[in-house]
Design an enzyme around this catalytic site. Structure first.
Site, PDB file in Angstrom:
ATOM      1  N   ARG A 132      -1.619  45.356  16.930  1.00 22.12           N
ATOM      2  CA  ARG A 132      -2.121  44.391  15.940  1.00 22.12           C
ATOM      3  C   ARG A 132      -3.079  43.381  16.563  1.00 22.12           C
ATOM      4  O   ARG A 132      -4.055  42.981  15.947  1.00 22.12           O
ATOM      5  CB  ARG A 132      -0.955  43.672  15.284  1.00 22.12           C
ATOM      6  CG  ARG A 132      -0.136  44.618  14.414  1.00 22.12           C
ATOM      7  CD  ARG A 132       0.600  43.854  13.377  1.00 22.12           C
ATOM      8  NE  ARG A 132       1.487  44.698  12.609  1.00 22.12           N
ATOM      9  CZ  ARG A 132       2.459  44.223  11.847  1.00 22.12           C
ATOM     10  NH1 ARG A 132       2.657  42.926  11.765  1.00 22.12           N
ATOM     11  NH2 ARG A 132       3.226  45.039  11.158  1.00 22.12           N
TER      12      ARG A 132
ATOM     13  N   ASP B 109       3.587  31.670   0.879  1.00 24.79           N
ATOM     14  CA  ASP B 109       3.690  32.517   2.073  1.00 24.79           C
ATOM     15  C   ASP B 109       2.968  31.788   3.200  1.00 24.79           C
ATOM     16  O   ASP B 109       2.119  30.921   2.950  1.00 24.79           O
ATOM     17  CB  ASP B 109       3.052  33.889   1.831  1.00 24.79           C
ATOM     18  CG  ASP B 109       3.604  34.956   2.764  1.00 24.79           C
ATOM     19  OD1 ASP B 109       4.435  35.788   2.326  1.00 24.79           O
ATOM     20  OD2 ASP B 109       3.208  34.973   3.959  1.00 24.79           O
TER      21      ASP B 109
HETATM   22  C1  LIG Z   1       8.420  41.680   4.156  1.00 23.88           C
HETATM   23  S1  LIG Z   1       7.550  40.454   3.260  1.00 23.88           S
HETATM   24  C2  LIG Z   1       8.599  40.261   1.845  1.00 23.88           C
HETATM   25  C3  LIG Z   1       7.833  40.128   0.551  1.00 23.88           C
HETATM   26  C4  LIG Z   1       8.691  40.001  -0.707  1.00 23.88           C
HETATM   27  N1  LIG Z   1       9.505  38.816  -0.672  1.00 23.88           N
HETATM   28  C5  LIG Z   1       9.540  41.237  -0.895  1.00 23.88           C
HETATM   29  O1  LIG Z   1      10.755  41.174  -0.683  1.00 23.88           O
HETATM   30  O2  LIG Z   1       9.005  42.283  -1.257  1.00 23.88           O
HETATM   31  C6  LIG Z   1       7.936  38.985   4.225  1.00 23.88           C
HETATM   32  C7  LIG Z   1       6.933  37.848   3.986  1.00 23.88           C
HETATM   33  O3  LIG Z   1       7.461  36.652   4.590  1.00 23.88           O
HETATM   34  C8  LIG Z   1       6.371  35.909   5.113  1.00 23.88           C
HETATM   35  N2  LIG Z   1       6.838  34.970   6.143  1.00 23.88           N
HETATM   36  C9  LIG Z   1       7.274  35.243   7.399  1.00 23.88           C
HETATM   37  N3  LIG Z   1       7.567  34.112   8.062  1.00 23.88           N
HETATM   38  C10 LIG Z   1       7.316  33.086   7.201  1.00 23.88           C
HETATM   39  C11 LIG Z   1       7.427  31.668   7.307  1.00 23.88           C
HETATM   40  N4  LIG Z   1       7.844  31.075   8.423  1.00 23.88           N
HETATM   41  N5  LIG Z   1       7.089  30.934   6.230  1.00 23.88           N
HETATM   42  C12 LIG Z   1       6.655  31.523   5.095  1.00 23.88           C
HETATM   43  N6  LIG Z   1       6.519  32.852   4.939  1.00 23.88           N
HETATM   44  C13 LIG Z   1       6.857  33.634   5.979  1.00 23.88           C
HETATM   45  C14 LIG Z   1       5.436  36.974   5.662  1.00 23.88           C
HETATM   46  O4  LIG Z   1       4.106  36.519   5.800  1.00 23.88           O
HETATM   47  C15 LIG Z   1       5.594  38.101   4.628  1.00 23.88           C
HETATM   48  O5  LIG Z   1       4.558  38.097   3.685  1.00 23.88           O
END
Ligand SMILES: C[S@@+](CC[C@H](N)C(=O)[O-])C[C@H]1O[C@@H](n2cnc3c(N)ncnc32)[C@H](O)[C@@H]1O
Length: 291
Positions: free
Chosen positions: A48, A159
């Site tokens: 990445r 996010d």
């Molecule tokens: C796997 S996705 C889940 C998306 C959705 N909630 C679902 O369950 O389909 C996880 C998301 O959490 C976000 N994320 C990770 N760490 C974070 C943080 N510290 N604060 C806010 N968002 C975060 C990532 O950018 C990502 O878009």
């Protein structure tokens, strides 16, 4: 399962990534986003981040990491976060949650409105990725609450990743992405995109219900009011235990006394966070009031 590249293999790649470079990157993403990256993720970090090094025309990770101390430090930190978050999502993922909203939460709000006149509903999709989760929620609510009735419902979708948020705001997806959206909801809330026939776009009506904002879950939360529902699904799996517990506690403080918290399929509230009671598969009712 893919074999992790050995240290020597990593060093003979296009860009040299030393052990210490990997650790600096893992520490930075933990400090800035709370995301834990173990040694087995070396390969993923390399592939990445290599893209970014190519983009910048840099020769190795050491030079790249030097950027963090220069004038581009803050910008680079955002690139790092965007590159290392995992954003996998899809419409109506874990569909039992949306059934719970439609069949239990909406009925509860209707009963509450009949008793108190309160028709205000506030929802937070925390870690919303490219928007499929908040649009699934919006389509569910639009369908269940209908047009009239004086309902004032809104969804805050946040996010940390600015790339996925830009996509989410536009609300445009390949036609195939909406296959898990129930047919009536597809028809009523997603339209062929004006730009590209192979795409669909969330309707203006449901887009207008959602506010997308960047928010780091481990930073300040500027929101003043409390929420009826908080969805934070498949986000805490990337955090360590203490970070996750702190976050769940903060969620309870942001929930109305009759609110619900929804976590992802492999996430649960362990150790009995005060006031949260399991009422379904990874659904928690705050204060566990009978309803
Ligand atoms: C796997 S996705 C889940 C998306 C959705 N909630 C679902 O369950 O389909 C996880 C998301 O959490 C976000 N994320 C990770 N760490 C974070 C943080 N510290 N604060 C806010 N968002 C975060 C990532 O950018 C990502 O878009």
């Amino acid at each position: 399962m893919a074999k992790a590249a050995s240290k020597t293999e990593m060093e003979s790649r296009e860009f040299r990534m030393r052990d210490s470079d990997f650790r600096t990157i893992a520490d930075a993403i933990y400090t800035h986003a709370g995301i834990v990256i173990g040694d087995h993720k070396r390969e993923l970090v390399y592939s990445r981040m290599a893209r970014r090094l190519r983009q910048l025309g840099l020769a190795n990770f050491e030079t790249y990491l030097g950027r963090f101390d220069g004038p581009h430090g803050a910008e680079e930190r955002d690139h790092l976060i965007n590159a290392l978050t995992t954003n996998h999502t899809h419409f109506f993922r874990e569909s039992h949650h949306f059934e719970h909203v439609r069949d239990i939460a909406v009925k509860h709000w209707q009963a509450r409105a009949a008793k108190t006149g309160d028709r205000r509903i506030r929802i937070w999709s925390a870690g919303c990725s490219s928007g499929e989760e908040p649009y699934s929620l919006a389509a569910t609510l639009a369908e269940a609450l209908g047009q009239g009735g004086g309902w004032d419902w809104r969804i805050l979708a946040t996010d940390i990743d600015t790339n996925v948020l830009a996509h989410a705001k536009r609300g445009e997806y390949p036609v195939g992405a909406v296959r898990d959206v129930p047919k009536t909801l597809q028809r009523n809330h997603f339209q062929p995109s004006a730009r590209d026939g192979a795409m669909v776009r969330a309707s203006a009506a449901i887009r207008s219900r959602i506010t997308f904002n960047r928010l780091n879950l481990h930073g300040d939360w500027p929101m003043k009011g409390q929420f009826d529902l908080i969805f934070c699904r498949n986000v805490t799996i990337y955090f360590d235990g203490p970070t996750k517990n702190r976050l769940v506690k903060r969620f309870t403080e942001s929930l109305k006394p009759d609110g619900w918290l929804y976590l992802g399929h492999s996430e649960s509230v362990l150790g009995g966070t005060a006031g949260l009671h399991p009422v379904g598969r990874t659904i928690y009712s705050f204060k566990g009031e009978a309803r």
